[in-house]
Write a protein that holds these residues in place. Structure first.
Motif, PDB file in Angstrom:
ATOM      1  N   LEU A 108     -57.597  13.208 -37.835  1.00 22.22           N
ATOM      2  CA  LEU A 108     -58.058  13.307 -36.452  1.00 22.22           C
ATOM      3  C   LEU A 108     -57.390  14.458 -35.719  1.00 22.22           C
ATOM      4  O   LEU A 108     -58.046  15.200 -34.969  1.00 22.22           O
ATOM      5  CB  LEU A 108     -57.783  11.992 -35.722  1.00 22.22           C
ATOM      6  CG  LEU A 108     -58.577  10.772 -36.201  1.00 22.22           C
ATOM      7  CD1 LEU A 108     -58.110   9.518 -35.479  1.00 22.22           C
ATOM      8  CD2 LEU A 108     -60.068  10.982 -36.015  1.00 22.22           C
ATOM      9  N   ASP A 109     -56.093  14.639 -35.912  1.00 22.53           N
ATOM     10  CA  ASP A 109     -55.373  15.701 -35.212  1.00 22.53           C
ATOM     11  C   ASP A 109     -55.789  17.093 -35.679  1.00 22.53           C
ATOM     12  O   ASP A 109     -55.794  18.039 -34.891  1.00 22.53           O
ATOM     13  CB  ASP A 109     -53.872  15.537 -35.401  1.00 22.53           C
ATOM     14  CG  ASP A 109     -53.200  14.857 -34.216  1.00 22.53           C
ATOM     15  OD1 ASP A 109     -53.897  14.569 -33.232  1.00 22.53           O
ATOM     16  OD2 ASP A 109     -51.986  14.616 -34.277  1.00 22.53           O
ATOM     17  N   TYR A 110     -56.112  17.218 -36.952  1.00 18.85           N
ATOM     18  CA  TYR A 110     -56.453  18.530 -37.494  1.00 18.85           C
ATOM     19  C   TYR A 110     -57.961  18.791 -37.499  1.00 18.85           C
ATOM     20  O   TYR A 110     -58.394  19.945 -37.479  1.00 18.85           O
ATOM     21  CB  TYR A 110     -55.910  18.673 -38.920  1.00 18.85           C
ATOM     22  CG  TYR A 110     -54.412  18.876 -38.963  1.00 18.85           C
ATOM     23  CD1 TYR A 110     -53.850  20.134 -39.106  1.00 18.85           C
ATOM     24  CD2 TYR A 110     -53.549  17.796 -38.841  1.00 18.85           C
ATOM     25  CE1 TYR A 110     -52.477  20.320 -39.128  1.00 18.85           C
ATOM     26  CE2 TYR A 110     -52.175  17.965 -38.864  1.00 18.85           C
ATOM     27  CZ  TYR A 110     -51.650  19.226 -39.006  1.00 18.85           C
ATOM     28  OH  TYR A 110     -50.280  19.405 -39.014  1.00 18.85           O
ATOM     29  N   GLY A 111     -58.737  17.732 -37.577  1.00 14.60           N
ATOM     30  CA  GLY A 111     -60.182  17.904 -37.715  1.00 14.60           C
ATOM     31  C   GLY A 111     -60.602  18.003 -39.163  1.00 14.60           C
ATOM     32  O   GLY A 111     -61.775  18.251 -39.450  1.00 14.60           O
ATOM     33  N   TYR A 112     -59.696  17.778 -40.081  1.00  9.89           N
ATOM     34  CA  TYR A 112     -59.973  17.812 -41.520  1.00  9.89           C
ATOM     35  C   TYR A 112     -58.789  17.181 -42.245  1.00  9.89           C
ATOM     36  O   TYR A 112     -57.711  17.004 -41.661  1.00  9.89           O
ATOM     37  CB  TYR A 112     -60.207  19.245 -42.008  1.00  9.89           C
ATOM     38  CG  TYR A 112     -59.073  20.203 -41.708  1.00  9.89           C
ATOM     39  CD1 TYR A 112     -58.036  20.411 -42.620  1.00  9.89           C
ATOM     40  CD2 TYR A 112     -59.040  20.901 -40.514  1.00  9.89           C
ATOM     41  CE1 TYR A 112     -57.001  21.286 -42.339  1.00  9.89           C
ATOM     42  CE2 TYR A 112     -58.007  21.776 -40.218  1.00  9.89           C
ATOM     43  CZ  TYR A 112     -56.990  21.964 -41.136  1.00  9.89           C
ATOM     44  OH  TYR A 112     -55.957  22.823 -40.843  1.00  9.89           O
ATOM     45  N   CYS A 113     -58.969  16.841 -43.502  1.00  7.04           N
ATOM     46  CA  CYS A 113     -57.910  16.198 -44.277  1.00  7.04           C
ATOM     47  C   CYS A 113     -56.784  17.182 -44.577  1.00  7.04           C
ATOM     48  O   CYS A 113     -57.028  18.355 -44.902  1.00  7.04           O
ATOM     49  CB  CYS A 113     -58.466  15.652 -45.587  1.00  7.04           C
ATOM     50  SG  CYS A 113     -59.580  14.255 -45.365  1.00  7.04           S
ATOM     51  N   VAL A 114     -55.563  16.694 -44.477  1.00  2.00           N
ATOM     52  CA  VAL A 114     -54.385  17.529 -44.719  1.00  2.00           C
ATOM     53  C   VAL A 114     -53.349  16.757 -45.538  1.00  2.00           C
ATOM     54  O   VAL A 114     -53.386  15.530 -45.627  1.00  2.00           O
ATOM     55  CB  VAL A 114     -53.734  17.995 -43.392  1.00  2.00           C
ATOM     56  CG1 VAL A 114     -54.522  19.102 -42.749  1.00  2.00           C
ATOM     57  CG2 VAL A 114     -53.576  16.819 -42.433  1.00  2.00           C
ATOM     58  N   PHE A 115     -52.416  17.548 -46.120  1.00  2.00           N
ATOM     59  CA  PHE A 115     -51.244  17.006 -46.811  1.00  2.00           C
ATOM     60  C   PHE A 115     -51.609  16.126 -48.002  1.00  2.00           C
ATOM     61  O   PHE A 115     -50.849  15.238 -48.394  1.00  2.00           O
ATOM     62  CB  PHE A 115     -50.343  16.233 -45.853  1.00  2.00           C
ATOM     63  CG  PHE A 115     -50.065  16.963 -44.564  1.00  2.00           C
ATOM     64  CD1 PHE A 115     -49.732  18.309 -44.564  1.00  2.00           C
ATOM     65  CD2 PHE A 115     -50.172  16.302 -43.343  1.00  2.00           C
ATOM     66  CE1 PHE A 115     -49.493  18.992 -43.387  1.00  2.00           C
ATOM     67  CE2 PHE A 115     -49.927  16.984 -42.156  1.00  2.00           C
ATOM     68  CZ  PHE A 115     -49.593  18.327 -42.181  1.00  2.00           C
ATOM     69  N   ASP A 160     -38.670  23.124 -39.608  1.00  2.00           N
ATOM     70  CA  ASP A 160     -38.544  21.670 -39.698  1.00  2.00           C
ATOM     71  C   ASP A 160     -39.940  21.075 -39.875  1.00  2.00           C
ATOM     72  O   ASP A 160     -40.940  21.777 -39.721  1.00  2.00           O
ATOM     73  CB  ASP A 160     -37.878  21.106 -38.440  1.00  2.00           C
ATOM     74  CG  ASP A 160     -38.543  21.581 -37.161  1.00  2.00           C
ATOM     75  OD1 ASP A 160     -39.775  21.447 -37.049  1.00  2.00           O
ATOM     76  OD2 ASP A 160     -37.826  22.094 -36.270  1.00  2.00           O
ATOM     77  N   PRO A 161     -40.028  19.786 -40.211  1.00  2.00           N
ATOM     78  CA  PRO A 161     -41.341  19.175 -40.408  1.00  2.00           C
ATOM     79  C   PRO A 161     -42.249  19.276 -39.186  1.00  2.00           C
ATOM     80  O   PRO A 161     -43.470  19.411 -39.319  1.00  2.00           O
ATOM     81  CB  PRO A 161     -41.005  17.712 -40.733  1.00  2.00           C
ATOM     82  CG  PRO A 161     -39.641  17.768 -41.323  1.00  2.00           C
ATOM     83  CD  PRO A 161     -38.933  18.869 -40.577  1.00  2.00           C
ATOM     84  N   TYR A 162     -41.664  19.230 -37.984  1.00  2.00           N
ATOM     85  CA  TYR A 162     -42.491  19.302 -36.781  1.00  2.00           C
ATOM     86  C   TYR A 162     -43.199  20.655 -36.682  1.00  2.00           C
ATOM     87  O   TYR A 162     -44.382  20.727 -36.369  1.00  2.00           O
ATOM     88  CB  TYR A 162     -41.643  19.063 -35.536  1.00  2.00           C
ATOM     89  CG  TYR A 162     -42.439  19.131 -34.254  1.00  2.00           C
ATOM     90  CD1 TYR A 162     -43.264  18.075 -33.868  1.00  2.00           C
ATOM     91  CD2 TYR A 162     -42.397  20.266 -33.446  1.00  2.00           C
ATOM     92  CE1 TYR A 162     -44.024  18.141 -32.705  1.00  2.00           C
ATOM     93  CE2 TYR A 162     -43.159  20.340 -32.287  1.00  2.00           C
ATOM     94  CZ  TYR A 162     -43.967  19.277 -31.922  1.00  2.00           C
ATOM     95  OH  TYR A 162     -44.717  19.351 -30.783  1.00  2.00           O
ATOM     96  N   PRO A 203     -41.943  15.269 -47.075  1.00  2.00           N
ATOM     97  CA  PRO A 203     -41.643  15.671 -48.457  1.00  2.00           C
ATOM     98  C   PRO A 203     -42.218  17.037 -48.816  1.00  2.00           C
ATOM     99  O   PRO A 203     -41.621  17.780 -49.610  1.00  2.00           O
ATOM    100  CB  PRO A 203     -42.277  14.558 -49.300  1.00  2.00           C
ATOM    101  CG  PRO A 203     -43.280  13.904 -48.410  1.00  2.00           C
ATOM    102  CD  PRO A 203     -42.738  14.028 -47.023  1.00  2.00           C
ATOM    103  N   ILE A 204     -43.376  17.394 -48.229  1.00  2.00           N
ATOM    104  CA  ILE A 204     -43.968  18.712 -48.502  1.00  2.00           C
ATOM    105  C   ILE A 204     -43.094  19.803 -47.905  1.00  2.00           C
ATOM    106  O   ILE A 204     -42.821  20.822 -48.551  1.00  2.00           O
ATOM    107  CB  ILE A 204     -45.402  18.774 -47.941  1.00  2.00           C
ATOM    108  CG1 ILE A 204     -46.288  17.738 -48.625  1.00  2.00           C
ATOM    109  CG2 ILE A 204     -45.986  20.176 -48.110  1.00  2.00           C
ATOM    110  CD1 ILE A 204     -47.692  17.655 -48.070  1.00  2.00           C
ATOM    111  N   PHE A 205     -42.628  19.588 -46.679  1.00  2.00           N
ATOM    112  CA  PHE A 205     -41.745  20.575 -46.057  1.00  2.00           C
ATOM    113  C   PHE A 205     -40.444  20.719 -46.844  1.00  2.00           C
ATOM    114  O   PHE A 205     -39.981  21.840 -47.095  1.00  2.00           O
ATOM    115  CB  PHE A 205     -41.428  20.184 -44.616  1.00  2.00           C
ATOM    116  CG  PHE A 205     -40.322  21.003 -44.011  1.00  2.00           C
ATOM    117  CD1 PHE A 205     -40.554  22.311 -43.594  1.00  2.00           C
ATOM    118  CD2 PHE A 205     -39.032  20.493 -43.898  1.00  2.00           C
ATOM    119  CE1 PHE A 205     -39.531  23.081 -43.064  1.00  2.00           C
ATOM    120  CE2 PHE A 205     -38.006  21.246 -43.369  1.00  2.00           C
ATOM    121  CZ  PHE A 205     -38.250  22.546 -42.952  1.00  2.00           C
TER     122      PHE A 205
END
Length: 453
Positions: free
Chosen positions: A47-54, A241-243, A272-274
């Motif tokens: 929802l925040d990105y408008g597409y699937c992430v991570f 940082d992750p943020y 974990p990705i960061f």
């Protein structure tokens, strides 16, 4: 045995289901609708990105391969492993712009020589499609098409620059006027399922119109997708940082608001990705690569949509060798994309240094909303996962377009458009509601498919 691998930049995304062990480039083929459960963190990130992430999706157990991840099959079970990132060792290897232009030209013309039909180039006012028109050797094969973004679409900068380019190169050019793309929501879901919000339906209208005009000709598409990122137009600030990593793939408001929609914190997906990339992210070039990898889930519609309308697609900028060669050009030549500006100037197509009469105005979404009203979101089905107050706000703005928006049509005919829009407060929520709507619509369709299964 290796059965699937994530593309280096994330193109041709591979989805897989941890439960039913299916994998496919079509997310709809791996979703078990009869037993569908919502991944609340994956949904909130979507929802925040408008597409699937991570690597996650709104569907529990349905993930997708990140670049260089590999699916292996052992005794009928699927395992996902991380592969080596081949780009890391090549960042910083100096390249020369003449060599880079030669690589692009060679790749494009080898592709063009592999078939006999004409070449469809979606041509905007930008540098990437301009370069594609220039490097094709046989200009007679080019069929360039443009859509305008302004109320008076023939005066859009995209249309003015594209027509001027075609005149100077002696190519075929046509403009397609858009405005009815809100009716393609279901067709969008057929292509992308709940992986991408319906933000590219205008391309469905665009290519459907082109297909009708070109039929029965068989054209192949040449795309400039993400060429700007490698050329010098994209700068990604330090990711410490992750943020700050969360900001990599934001789409400038073309999404919903997870805080209002679900209230679910999904930072655990990115941590974990960061952590795995934090040292590499100190390199500016790697940050650009990572940003494009994050956004590729969305951006690949620029090729996937025309393919659905009968135009197989190709772009040299998806090639790792070409992308890295561009990325490794000297910083001073990439600044303001000077290396490309000089190339365009030498070929008499640097329109930015000429006088042309056009407008930057982008009113397509307003136009579509005013002329093709949307049906309200189905609050009855969405409220099981989305806050009712958020749904009510979206529907109230979408359905009850007020007098301010209706005045918009008259403003389009006045010379002081920007001042008029600012005066009327067009940042009052209509577009935010619209982008939230098109992000939530695939989720609504998904839930209806679940209920019907």
């Amino acid at each position: 045995m290796e059965v699937a691998k994530g593309n280096w930049i994330g193109y041709d995304t591979v989805f897989y289901n941890l439960k039913n062990k299916k994998y496919s480039k079509e997310i709809d083929e791996v979703i078990d609708y009869a037993n569908l459960e919502i991944d609340v963190e994956g949904l909130s990130a979507y929802l925040d990105y408008g597409y699937c992430v991570f690597g996650r999706t709104p569907v529990k157990n349905v993930h997708y391969l990140l670049p260089h991840e590999v699916i292996r099959c052992v005794d009928g079970q699927l395992f996902v492993q991380k592969g080596e990132d081949s780009a890391l060792q090549r960042i910083g290897v100096k390249s020369r712009e003449d060599d880079v232009l030669g690589m692009i030209s060679t790749a494009v013309n080898q592709w063009a020589d592999s078939f006999s039909g004409d070449i469809l180039i979606p041509t905007s006012g930008g540098f990437d499609s301009r370069l594609m028109n220039l490097v094709i050797h046989d200009k007679k094969r080019i069929r360039s098409y443009t859509y305008g973004t302004s109320f008076n679409q023939q005066m859009s900068r995209e249309a003015v620059y594209a027509q001027t380019l075609s005149t100077r190169l002696g190519t075929s050019w046509n403009r397609v006027d858009l405005g009815g793309f809100n009716r393609y929501m279901n067709e969008w879901y057929t292509l992308f399922g709940p992986s991408v919000g319906a933000s590219g339906t205008y391309h469905m209208e665009f290519y459907e119109r082109i297909a009708a005009q070109e039929r029965p000709k068989k054209l192949q598409l040449l795309s400039g997708i993400i060429g700007d990122a490698w050329a010098g137009a994209v700068h990604v600030p330090p990711i410490t940082d992750p943020y700050s990593y969360l900001k990599l793939g934001y789409t400038h408001g073309m999404s919903a608001d997870a805080a209002l929609a679900t209230g679910i914190d999904y930072r655990s997906l990115v941590e974990p990705i960061f952590d795995a990339q934090k040292y590499e992210l100190q390199q500016p070039q790697y940050r650009i690569i990572t940003a494009m990898r994050t956004k590729m889930m969305l951006l690949q519609y620029l090729i996937k949509v025309p393919e659905a309308y009968g135009f197989p697609g190709y772009s040299p900028f998806l090639d790792e060798d070409i992308a890295l060669a561009m990325l490794n050009l000297p910083a001073e030549r990439k600044s303001n994309r000077q290396w490309q500006r000089d190339f365009f100037s030498a070929n008499n197509v640097l329109f930015e240094e000429e006088k042309h009469h056009y407008t930057y105005q982008n009113s397509l979404n307003y136009y579509a909303l005013l002329h093709h009203p949307l049906e309200p979101l189905d609050s009855g089905i969405l409220r099981e996962i989305i806050q009712p107050a958020y749904l009510a706000w979206i529907n109230s703005r979408i359905v009850n377009i007020g007098p301010k928006e209706k005045i918009f049509q008259r403003l389009m005919h006045t010379p002081k458009i920007k001042e008029g829009l600012k005066m009327l407060g067009f940042k009052n929520g209509l577009l935010r509601a619209y982008f939230a709507y098109i992000t939530l619509k695939p989720i609504e369709i998904m839930l209806k498919k679940r209920n019907a299964s």
